[in-house]
Design a protein around this motif. Structure first.
Motif, PDB file in Angstrom:
ATOM      1  N   HIS A   1       0.822  -1.267  -0.179  1.00  5.24           N
ATOM      2  CA  HIS A   1       0.005  -0.055   0.010  1.00  5.24           C
ATOM      3  C   HIS A   1       0.791   1.286   0.053  1.00  5.24           C
ATOM      4  CE1 HIS A   1       1.049  -0.504   4.283  1.00  5.24           C
ATOM      5  NE2 HIS A   1       0.464   0.919   4.192  1.00  5.24           N
ATOM      6  N   ASP A   2       2.097   1.273   0.585  1.00  8.36           N
ATOM      7  CA  ASP A   2       3.010   2.393   0.592  1.00  8.36           C
ATOM      8  C   ASP A   2       3.902   2.501  -0.781  1.00  8.36           C
ATOM      9  OD1 ASP A   2       4.870   0.409   0.498  1.00  8.36           O
ATOM     10  OD2 ASP A   2       5.825   0.780   2.478  1.00  8.36           O
ATOM     11  N   GLY A   3       3.388   1.739  -1.663  1.00  6.59           N
ATOM     12  CA  GLY A   3       4.086   1.824  -3.237  1.00  6.59           C
ATOM     13  C   GLY A   3       5.460   1.030  -3.241  1.00  6.59           C
ATOM     14  N   ASP A   4       5.933   0.274  -2.184  1.00  8.21           N
ATOM     15  CA  ASP A   4       7.157  -0.486  -2.493  1.00  8.21           C
ATOM     16  C   ASP A   4       6.621  -1.727  -3.080  1.00  8.21           C
ATOM     17  OD1 ASP A   4       8.656   1.374  -1.365  1.00  8.21           O
ATOM     18  OD2 ASP A   4       8.696   0.380   0.703  1.00  8.21           O
ATOM     19  N   TYR A   5       7.410  -2.447  -3.652  1.00  9.06           N
ATOM     20  CA  TYR A   5       7.254  -3.609  -4.371  1.00  9.06           C
ATOM     21  C   TYR A   5       8.041  -4.618  -3.689  1.00  9.06           C
ATOM     22  CZ  TYR A   5       5.204  -0.989  -7.913  1.00  9.06           C
ATOM     23  OH  TYR A   5       4.536  -0.033  -8.877  1.00  9.06           O
ATOM     24  N   LEU A   6       7.677  -6.121  -4.049  1.00 11.48           N
ATOM     25  CA  LEU A   6       8.449  -7.323  -3.578  1.00 11.48           C
ATOM     26  C   LEU A   6       8.152  -8.293  -4.556  1.00 11.48           C
ATOM     27  CD1 LEU A   6       6.146  -9.080  -1.608  1.00 11.48           C
ATOM     28  CD2 LEU A   6       6.088  -6.849  -0.686  1.00 11.48           C
ATOM     29  N   PHE A   7       8.941  -9.248  -4.366  1.00  9.24           N
ATOM     30  CA  PHE A   7       8.696 -10.477  -5.323  1.00  9.24           C
ATOM     31  C   PHE A   7       8.188 -11.557  -4.516  1.00  9.24           C
ATOM     32  CE2 PHE A   7      12.538  -9.015  -7.855  1.00  9.24           C
ATOM     33  CZ  PHE A   7      11.989  -9.118  -9.249  1.00  9.24           C
ATOM     34  N   VAL A   8       7.203 -12.205  -4.897  1.00 12.52           N
ATOM     35  CA  VAL A   8       6.729 -13.426  -4.094  1.00 12.52           C
ATOM     36  C   VAL A   8       6.800 -14.558  -5.372  1.00 12.52           C
ATOM     37  CG1 VAL A   8       4.474 -14.464  -3.191  1.00 12.52           C
ATOM     38  CG2 VAL A   8       4.927 -12.135  -2.814  1.00 12.52           C
TER      39      VAL A   8
ATOM     40  N   PRO B   1      12.989  -7.310  -2.056  1.00 10.50           N
ATOM     41  CA  PRO B   1      12.876  -8.291  -1.274  1.00 10.50           C
ATOM     42  C   PRO B   1      12.330  -9.577  -2.026  1.00 10.50           C
ATOM     43  CG  PRO B   1      11.530  -6.513  -0.324  1.00 10.50           C
ATOM     44  CD  PRO B   1      12.162  -5.795  -1.796  1.00 10.50           C
ATOM     45  N   VAL B   2      12.608 -10.724  -1.509  1.00 12.42           N
ATOM     46  CA  VAL B   2      11.932 -11.864  -2.036  1.00 12.42           C
ATOM     47  C   VAL B   2      11.559 -12.695  -1.085  1.00 12.42           C
ATOM     48  CG1 VAL B   2      12.492 -14.218  -3.300  1.00 12.42           C
ATOM     49  CG2 VAL B   2      13.810 -12.007  -3.875  1.00 12.42           C
ATOM     50  N   TYR B   3      10.321 -13.149  -1.153  1.00 18.58           N
ATOM     51  CA  TYR B   3       9.557 -14.075  -0.440  1.00 18.58           C
ATOM     52  C   TYR B   3       9.126 -15.400  -1.192  1.00 18.58           C
ATOM     53  CZ  TYR B   3       9.034 -10.202   2.664  1.00 18.58           C
ATOM     54  OH  TYR B   3       9.422  -9.091   3.498  1.00 18.58           O
ATOM     55  N   ALA B   4       9.325 -16.275  -0.457  1.00 16.42           N
ATOM     56  CA  ALA B   4       9.018 -17.659  -1.453  1.00 16.42           C
ATOM     57  C   ALA B   4       8.317 -18.827  -0.555  1.00 16.42           C
ATOM     58  CB  ALA B   4      10.527 -18.304  -1.707  1.00 16.42           C
ATOM     59  N   ASP B   5       7.391 -19.307  -1.355  1.00 15.84           N
ATOM     60  CA  ASP B   5       6.500 -20.317  -0.586  1.00 15.84           C
ATOM     61  C   ASP B   5       7.665 -21.610  -0.288  1.00 15.84           C
ATOM     62  OD1 ASP B   5       3.636 -21.362  -0.081  1.00 15.84           O
ATOM     63  OD2 ASP B   5       4.853 -23.159  -0.839  1.00 15.84           O
ATOM     64  N   GLU B   6       7.292 -22.005   0.914  1.00 16.66           N
ATOM     65  CA  GLU B   6       8.020 -23.267   1.495  1.00 16.66           C
ATOM     66  C   GLU B   6       7.953 -24.286   0.470  1.00 16.66           C
ATOM     67  OE1 GLU B   6       6.320 -23.415   5.395  1.00 16.66           O
ATOM     68  OE2 GLU B   6       4.727 -24.598   4.566  1.00 16.66           O
ATOM     69  N   ARG B   7       7.201 -24.504  -0.144  1.00 20.69           N
ATOM     70  CA  ARG B   7       6.870 -25.802  -1.142  1.00 20.69           C
ATOM     71  C   ARG B   7       8.117 -25.669  -2.082  1.00 20.69           C
ATOM     72  NH1 ARG B   7       2.586 -23.949   1.216  1.00 20.69           N
ATOM     73  NH2 ARG B   7       1.393 -25.168   1.878  1.00 20.69           N
ATOM     74  N   MET B   8       8.687 -24.792  -2.486  1.00 17.58           N
ATOM     75  CA  MET B   8       9.690 -24.798  -3.480  1.00 17.58           C
ATOM     76  C   MET B   8      11.125 -25.385  -2.909  1.00 17.58           C
ATOM     77  SD  MET B   8      10.186 -21.002  -4.617  1.00 17.58           S
ATOM     78  CE  MET B   8      11.813 -20.821  -5.588  1.00 17.58           C
ATOM     79  N   VAL B   9      11.278 -25.290  -1.760  1.00 19.84           N
ATOM     80  CA  VAL B   9      12.445 -25.979  -0.956  1.00 19.84           C
ATOM     81  C   VAL B   9      12.968 -27.245  -1.334  1.00 19.84           C
ATOM     82  CG1 VAL B   9      13.703 -26.116   1.266  1.00 19.84           C
ATOM     83  CG2 VAL B   9      12.159 -24.075   0.814  1.00 19.84           C
ATOM     84  N   GLY B  10      14.332 -27.218  -1.600  1.00 21.55           N
ATOM     85  CA  GLY B  10      14.774 -28.551  -1.890  1.00 21.55           C
ATOM     86  C   GLY B  10      14.353 -29.203  -3.318  1.00 21.55           C
TER      87      GLY B  10
ATOM     88  N   ASP C   1      18.445 -24.901  -8.781  1.00 20.23           N
ATOM     89  CA  ASP C   1      18.278 -25.420  -7.507  1.00 20.23           C
ATOM     90  C   ASP C   1      17.611 -24.278  -6.752  1.00 20.23           C
ATOM     91  OD1 ASP C   1      18.652 -28.218  -8.220  1.00 20.23           O
ATOM     92  OD2 ASP C   1      20.928 -27.658  -7.910  1.00 20.23           O
ATOM     93  N   ALA C   2      16.362 -24.359  -6.224  1.00 20.79           N
ATOM     94  CA  ALA C   2      15.703 -23.571  -5.483  1.00 20.79           C
ATOM     95  C   ALA C   2      16.564 -23.083  -4.195  1.00 20.79           C
ATOM     96  CB  ALA C   2      14.422 -23.910  -4.877  1.00 20.79           C
ATOM     97  N   ASP C   3      17.222 -23.949  -3.604  1.00 19.66           N
ATOM     98  CA  ASP C   3      17.946 -23.531  -2.189  1.00 19.66           C
ATOM     99  C   ASP C   3      19.068 -22.563  -2.481  1.00 19.66           C
ATOM    100  OD1 ASP C   3      16.094 -25.158  -1.141  1.00 19.66           O
ATOM    101  OD2 ASP C   3      17.435 -26.774  -0.550  1.00 19.66           O
ATOM    102  N   PRO C   4      19.934 -22.780  -3.327  1.00 19.35           N
ATOM    103  CA  PRO C   4      20.820 -21.653  -3.807  1.00 19.35           C
ATOM    104  C   PRO C   4      20.262 -20.460  -3.956  1.00 19.35           C
ATOM    105  CG  PRO C   4      21.504 -23.400  -4.657  1.00 19.35           C
ATOM    106  CD  PRO C   4      20.357 -23.877  -4.123  1.00 19.35           C
ATOM    107  N   LEU C   5      19.663 -20.558  -4.959  1.00 19.73           N
ATOM    108  CA  LEU C   5      18.715 -19.341  -5.398  1.00 19.73           C
ATOM    109  C   LEU C   5      18.292 -18.635  -4.247  1.00 19.73           C
ATOM    110  CD1 LEU C   5      17.633 -17.618  -7.778  1.00 19.73           C
ATOM    111  CD2 LEU C   5      15.520 -18.960  -7.412  1.00 19.73           C
ATOM    112  N   LEU C   6      17.191 -19.241  -3.353  1.00 21.77           N
ATOM    113  CA  LEU C   6      16.627 -18.500  -2.357  1.00 21.77           C
ATOM    114  C   LEU C   6      17.831 -17.815  -1.341  1.00 21.77           C
ATOM    115  CD1 LEU C   6      13.692 -20.817  -1.688  1.00 21.77           C
ATOM    116  CD2 LEU C   6      13.671 -18.678  -3.019  1.00 21.77           C
ATOM    117  N   ALA C   7      18.674 -18.735  -1.093  1.00 23.00           N
ATOM    118  CA  ALA C   7      19.840 -18.138  -0.187  1.00 23.00           C
ATOM    119  C   ALA C   7      20.474 -16.830  -0.595  1.00 23.00           C
ATOM    120  CB  ALA C   7      20.863 -19.384   0.085  1.00 23.00           C
ATOM    121  N   SER C   8      20.755 -16.844  -2.039  1.00 23.15           N
ATOM    122  CA  SER C   8      21.580 -15.800  -2.561  1.00 23.15           C
ATOM    123  C   SER C   8      20.682 -14.379  -2.620  1.00 23.15           C
ATOM    124  CB  SER C   8      21.618 -16.109  -4.034  1.00 23.15           C
ATOM    125  OG  SER C   8      20.543 -15.913  -4.920  1.00 23.15           O
ATOM    126  N   PHE C   9      19.485 -14.636  -2.391  1.00 30.10           N
ATOM    127  CA  PHE C   9      18.502 -13.464  -2.212  1.00 30.10           C
ATOM    128  C   PHE C   9      18.229 -13.165  -0.948  1.00 30.10           C
ATOM    129  CE2 PHE C   9      17.583 -13.881  -6.477  1.00 30.10           C
ATOM    130  CZ  PHE C   9      17.843 -12.792  -7.132  1.00 30.10           C
TER     131      PHE C   9
END
Length: 161
Positions: free
Chosen positions: A54-61, A112-121, A138-146
């Motif tokens: 609502h404040d105009g900032d964006y994020l990735f989901v 900022p990156v928010y990821a659903d837990e079902r992609m882990v591993g 691979d999801a794990d290193p991708l998510l860790a890098s962000f």
């Protein structure tokens, strides 16, 4: 020299030390078709969505292809009352990518990156910065890098009518 979308993805992945593969993918008429073309399950095809606060900032989901954002779960996690999907032109302005090609890798704005837990591993496919291409990694290193926040962010897709 202006980099293409896939070149931006590759450059960012190298900077992060990520092993990625960008593959050409013919147009698919469904999630199931796209997954089959990539040799993956529909749940392994990840949607990279730009969400506006609502404040105009964006994020990735990041959500599995066979699921959808749970707005109530995401609002609770972020501690906000209002979130929305921005218009395509605003998502492009925020990331430098057109819808259907969006990925956090190489985004013109660090969000900022928010990821659903079902992609882990899992080994997953995401947008690769250009239409007709998919990014495999691979999801794990991708998510860790962000430094992604990983949580239960989704609900099953509602059946199509």
């Amino acid at each position: 020299m202006t980099l293409t979308g896939t070149e931006r993805v590759e450059q960012d992945a190298r900077r992060r030390g990520l092993a990625i593969e960008i593959v050409e993918r013919p147009q698919a008429d469904s999630l199931e078709s796209a997954a089959a073309l990539l040799g993956l399950e529909p749940s392994d095809v990840i949607k990279s969505l730009v969400v506006k606060r609502h404040d105009g900032d964006y994020l990735f989901v990041l959500t599995p292809g066979d699921r959808q954002i749970s707005w109530s779960k995401l609002r609770a996690l972020l501690g906000v009352n209002k979130l929305s999907l921005p218009a395509a032109d605003l998502a492009f302005e925020a990331t430098g990518y057109e819808r259907g090609t969006i990925t956090p890798l190489g985004s013109t704005t660090a969000l900022p990156v928010y990821a659903d837990e079902r992609m882990v591993g899992k080994r997953v496919a995401l947008g690769a910065g250009e239409h007709g291409h998919s990014l495999l990694t691979d999801a794990d290193p991708l998510l860790a890098s962000f430094g992604a926040t990983i949580a239960d962010l989704t609900d099953p897709l509602k059946p199509r009518s």
